[in-house]
Design an enzyme around this catalytic site. Sequence first.
Site, mmCIF file in Angstrom:
data_model
loop_
_atom_site.group_PDB
_atom_site.id
_atom_site.type_symbol
_atom_site.label_atom_id
_atom_site.label_comp_id
_atom_site.label_asym_id
_atom_site.label_seq_id
_atom_site.Cartn_x
_atom_site.Cartn_y
_atom_site.Cartn_z
ATOM 1 N N HIS A 218 0.816 -1.222 0.000
ATOM 2 C CA HIS A 218 0.000 0.000 0.000
ATOM 3 C C HIS A 218 0.844 1.265 0.000
ATOM 4 O O HIS A 218 0.318 2.361 -0.221
ATOM 5 C CB HIS A 218 -1.001 -0.003 1.167
ATOM 6 C CG HIS A 218 -0.453 0.405 2.491
ATOM 7 N ND1 HIS A 218 -0.058 -0.501 3.452
ATOM 8 C CD2 HIS A 218 -0.245 1.625 3.029
ATOM 9 C CE1 HIS A 218 0.365 0.159 4.526
ATOM 10 N NE2 HIS A 218 0.260 1.443 4.292
ATOM 11 N N ASP B 166 4.803 4.915 9.626
ATOM 12 C CA ASP B 166 5.533 3.675 9.912
ATOM 13 C C ASP B 166 5.209 2.581 8.903
ATOM 14 O O ASP B 166 5.858 1.532 8.904
ATOM 15 C CB ASP B 166 5.197 3.154 11.318
ATOM 16 C CG ASP B 166 5.763 4.047 12.405
ATOM 17 O OD1 ASP B 166 6.871 4.575 12.218
ATOM 18 O OD2 ASP B 166 5.093 4.240 13.424
#
Length: 273
Positions: free
Chosen positions: A77, A217
Amino acid sequence: MSRTLVAFLLLGVSCSLADPLYRNEEEPALPQLDGRIVGGQDTNITFYPHQISMRYNGNHRCGGAIYEKNKVISAAHCVNTLSGPGNLTIVAGSSNIWFPNTPQQVLAVREFIIHPKYRTLNNDYDAAILILDGEFEYNDAVQPITLAKERPEHNTTVTVTGWGTTSEGGTISDVLQEVEVNVVENSECKSAYSIMLTSRMLCAGVTGGGKDACQGDSGGPLIYKNELLGIVSWGTGCAREKYPGVYCSVPDVREWLLETIDSYADVGKIDFL
């Protein structure tokens, strides 16, 4: 985790994953495809020399882990909305992402390969390999990491690192962060995420919340015994009670990673005549 616009068709909603998801307790839990370290502490890149910062147009986009001198593993993603590798760079070897004068190595991304079964609907098979234009030079702050072969038991302590935001809706960290969380069995994690969770995902969190990965992150490493166990993928909010972080389980995509990496064995190598 780096947020892009994702349509959650199963839930009949869509949301911008660049922003935190706020919801009432009566509303269904929605996955937030974004990761950042919450409840952690500053650390040094020499303790996690596999950690990289993925940059787009010079701005931090996601984390990742060095597997070989010219190959990085990250989340699908993080790159699936890009038309190609142009303007993508990988920065390794520095604890601080903002100061260019600190020791670091920068390589452009030549190509990225997304897991063929990746689904934007729920981030299943959320893994990608980035082929670099050149090779990193290994030193104390730049090293590869091996891939975990199996999941540890429930409640095992694992570590996640990154430069993501340190609170839900906050700003990203200047300095690399680390936090310890515990593996949560999928059978237990399903109480939070129901049908969104699959066997290719691994959950980790702490009782009562307060420690987690968060925005920025995404794609970064979840490690256990110095091996890459998971890839930061998604979750509802950040560090919320009863909502563990969700990671792509490396043992469950390991075969694809190894086969694909092997097929690109000579990419990025420099031939001297």
